[in-house]
Design a protein around this motif. Structure first.
Motif, mmCIF file in Angstrom:
data_model
loop_
_atom_site.group_PDB
_atom_site.id
_atom_site.type_symbol
_atom_site.label_atom_id
_atom_site.label_comp_id
_atom_site.label_asym_id
_atom_site.label_seq_id
_atom_site.Cartn_x
_atom_site.Cartn_y
_atom_site.Cartn_z
ATOM 1 N N MET A 1 0.838 -1.172 0.000
ATOM 2 C CA MET A 1 0.000 0.000 0.000
ATOM 3 C C MET A 1 0.885 1.237 0.000
ATOM 4 O O MET A 1 1.971 1.242 0.572
ATOM 5 N N ILE A 2 0.370 2.269 -0.617
ATOM 6 C CA ILE A 2 1.094 3.536 -0.692
ATOM 7 C C ILE A 2 0.287 4.558 0.105
ATOM 8 O O ILE A 2 -0.843 4.898 -0.264
ATOM 9 N N PHE A 3 0.853 5.041 1.211
ATOM 10 C CA PHE A 3 0.190 5.981 2.115
ATOM 11 C C PHE A 3 0.644 7.398 1.783
ATOM 12 O O PHE A 3 1.839 7.686 1.826
ATOM 13 N N SER A 4 -0.299 8.280 1.490
ATOM 14 C CA SER A 4 0.007 9.687 1.220
ATOM 15 C C SER A 4 -0.792 10.537 2.206
ATOM 16 O O SER A 4 -2.026 10.587 2.135
ATOM 17 N N GLU A 5 -0.069 11.206 3.116
ATOM 18 C CA GLU A 5 -0.759 12.031 4.112
ATOM 19 C C GLU A 5 -1.349 13.262 3.436
ATOM 20 O O GLU A 5 -0.722 13.887 2.591
ATOM 21 N N THR A 6 -2.560 13.606 3.818
ATOM 22 C CA THR A 6 -3.232 14.782 3.274
ATOM 23 C C THR A 6 -2.749 16.024 4.018
ATOM 24 O O THR A 6 -1.943 15.931 4.946
ATOM 25 N N LYS A 7 -3.284 17.183 3.655
ATOM 26 C CA LYS A 7 -2.938 18.415 4.364
ATOM 27 C C LYS A 7 -3.486 18.403 5.789
ATOM 28 O O LYS A 7 -3.094 19.229 6.613
ATOM 29 N N LEU A 8 -4.372 17.463 6.103
ATOM 30 C CA LEU A 8 -4.934 17.305 7.439
ATOM 31 C C LEU A 8 -4.191 16.167 8.133
ATOM 32 O O LEU A 8 -4.343 14.997 7.762
ATOM 33 N N LYS A 9 -3.353 16.508 9.096
ATOM 34 C CA LYS A 9 -2.479 15.534 9.744
ATOM 35 C C LYS A 9 -3.245 14.296 10.207
ATOM 36 O O LYS A 9 -4.316 14.409 10.782
ATOM 37 N N SER A 10 -2.665 13.148 9.940
ATOM 38 C CA SER A 10 -3.172 11.825 10.304
ATOM 39 C C SER A 10 -4.264 11.304 9.385
ATOM 40 O O SER A 10 -4.768 10.205 9.585
ATOM 41 N N CYS B 1 -3.598 -3.824 5.933
ATOM 42 C CA CYS B 1 -2.631 -4.560 6.741
ATOM 43 C C CYS B 1 -2.464 -3.796 8.058
ATOM 44 O O CYS B 1 -1.999 -2.644 8.052
ATOM 45 N N ALA B 2 -2.862 -4.415 9.157
ATOM 46 C CA ALA B 2 -2.796 -3.754 10.460
ATOM 47 C C ALA B 2 -1.383 -3.273 10.769
ATOM 48 O O ALA B 2 -1.198 -2.173 11.290
ATOM 49 N N ARG B 3 -0.399 -4.059 10.433
ATOM 50 C CA ARG B 3 0.999 -3.683 10.716
ATOM 51 C C ARG B 3 1.393 -2.420 9.948
ATOM 52 O O ARG B 3 2.009 -1.519 10.510
ATOM 53 N N GLU B 4 1.009 -2.334 8.671
ATOM 54 C CA GLU B 4 1.344 -1.139 7.891
ATOM 55 C C GLU B 4 0.602 0.092 8.411
ATOM 56 O O GLU B 4 1.150 1.194 8.422
ATOM 57 N N PHE B 5 -0.636 -0.090 8.847
ATOM 58 C CA PHE B 5 -1.374 1.026 9.452
ATOM 59 C C PHE B 5 -0.664 1.501 10.711
ATOM 60 O O PHE B 5 -0.453 2.704 10.908
ATOM 61 N N GLU B 6 -0.276 0.574 11.580
ATOM 62 C CA GLU B 6 0.441 0.933 12.809
ATOM 63 C C GLU B 6 1.761 1.625 12.497
ATOM 64 O O GLU B 6 2.127 2.584 13.182
ATOM 65 N N ASP B 7 2.469 1.171 11.465
ATOM 66 C CA ASP B 7 3.739 1.798 11.072
ATOM 67 C C ASP B 7 3.565 3.261 10.668
ATOM 68 O O ASP B 7 4.507 4.042 10.738
ATOM 69 N N HIS B 8 2.358 3.634 10.230
ATOM 70 C CA HIS B 8 2.063 5.021 9.846
ATOM 71 C C HIS B 8 1.347 5.782 10.967
ATOM 72 O O HIS B 8 0.842 6.887 10.756
ATOM 73 N N GLY B 9 1.280 5.175 12.157
ATOM 74 C CA GLY B 9 0.653 5.820 13.301
ATOM 75 C C GLY B 9 -0.863 5.815 13.251
ATOM 76 O O GLY B 9 -1.511 6.621 13.924
ATOM 77 N N LEU B 10 -1.448 4.924 12.451
ATOM 78 C CA LEU B 10 -2.894 4.866 12.279
ATOM 79 C C LEU B 10 -3.489 3.730 13.108
ATOM 80 O O LEU B 10 -2.846 2.709 13.332
ATOM 81 N N ASN B 11 -4.713 3.907 13.521
ATOM 82 C CA ASN B 11 -5.422 2.902 14.294
ATOM 83 C C ASN B 11 -5.972 1.838 13.342
ATOM 84 O O ASN B 11 -6.835 2.136 12.522
ATOM 85 N N PRO B 12 -5.512 0.584 13.462
ATOM 86 C CA PRO B 12 -5.971 -0.459 12.544
ATOM 87 C C PRO B 12 -7.233 -1.188 12.992
ATOM 88 O O PRO B 12 -7.683 -2.121 12.326
ATOM 89 N N THR B 13 -7.827 -0.786 14.101
ATOM 90 C CA THR B 13 -8.995 -1.489 14.634
ATOM 91 C C THR B 13 -10.170 -1.408 13.662
ATOM 92 O O THR B 13 -10.490 -0.339 13.148
#
Length: 179
Positions: free
Chosen positions: A1-10, A31-43
């Motif tokens: 997955m390719i994560f691109s943060e928007t102008k709105l943090k998180s 992928c819960a692990r990739e979400f956690e690696d980006h500081g995101l809640n994978p729940t």
């Protein structure tokens, strides 16, 4: 997955990283692990599906407040939508600012919506279908919303709203808020 943060943090736009061959492609969509690696809640507490008959159908702007604030992972699986989030975090430098992105069945993008963000979308074509993976159970006592056309938000929707629920049309305006 390719994560691109928007102008709105998180808040992130998430694109698939396709592995293609003569059959088509394969891609990891969560992928819960990739979400956690980006500081995101994978729940994921709940999975929802929304089908919309007509172009110009508005759903939102919705949120849930603490203690049941929710994250969302939104993907358009059929058709196309204009997806918008609004930062409701009082201490955020982007408080009351919004971000919009086109999600389509062709671009296969997803939008990660953090806690304390309002969320809504407008269908761009007939027969649009949207899936949500939600990080908290629906809790009626803490739900809220704002009007899609609130002048305080200044959201520029790409097509006219032709279908909206009575509930969404009746959300309050944000009075005295500056962007």
């Amino acid at each position: 997955m390719i994560f691109s943060e928007t102008k709105l943090k998180s808040a992130f736009v998430i694109d698939l990283q396709e592995l293609s061959d003569d059959r088509g492609f394969f891609a990891r969509a969560f992928c819960a692990r990739e979400f956690e690696d980006h500081g995101l809640n994978p729940t994921v507490a709940q999975g929802n599906l929304s089908y919309n008959h007509k172009k110009g159908t508005m759903r939102g702007l919705h949120f849930q407040a603490p203690p049941a604030a929710e994250t969302k992972l939104v993907r358009c699986t059929a058709g196309a939508i204009w997806d918008v989030i609004v930062d409701l975090r009082p201490d955020s430098p982007t408080h009351m600012q919004h971000f919009g992105v086109e999600l389509t069945s062709s671009n296969r993008r997803a939008l990660y919506v953090p806690e304390m963000f309002a969320h809504g979308y407008l269908t761009l074509i007939d027969d649009a279908e949207v899936t949500y993976s939600v990080g908290e159970f629906y809790t009626p006592g803490v739900e809220g919303g704002y009007r899609f056309d609130d002048p305080a938000l200044g959201i520029n929707w790409p097509v006219d709203v032709v279908v909206i629920s009575e509930k969404d049309a009746a959300w309050p305006l944000i009075e005295g808020t500056t962007r």
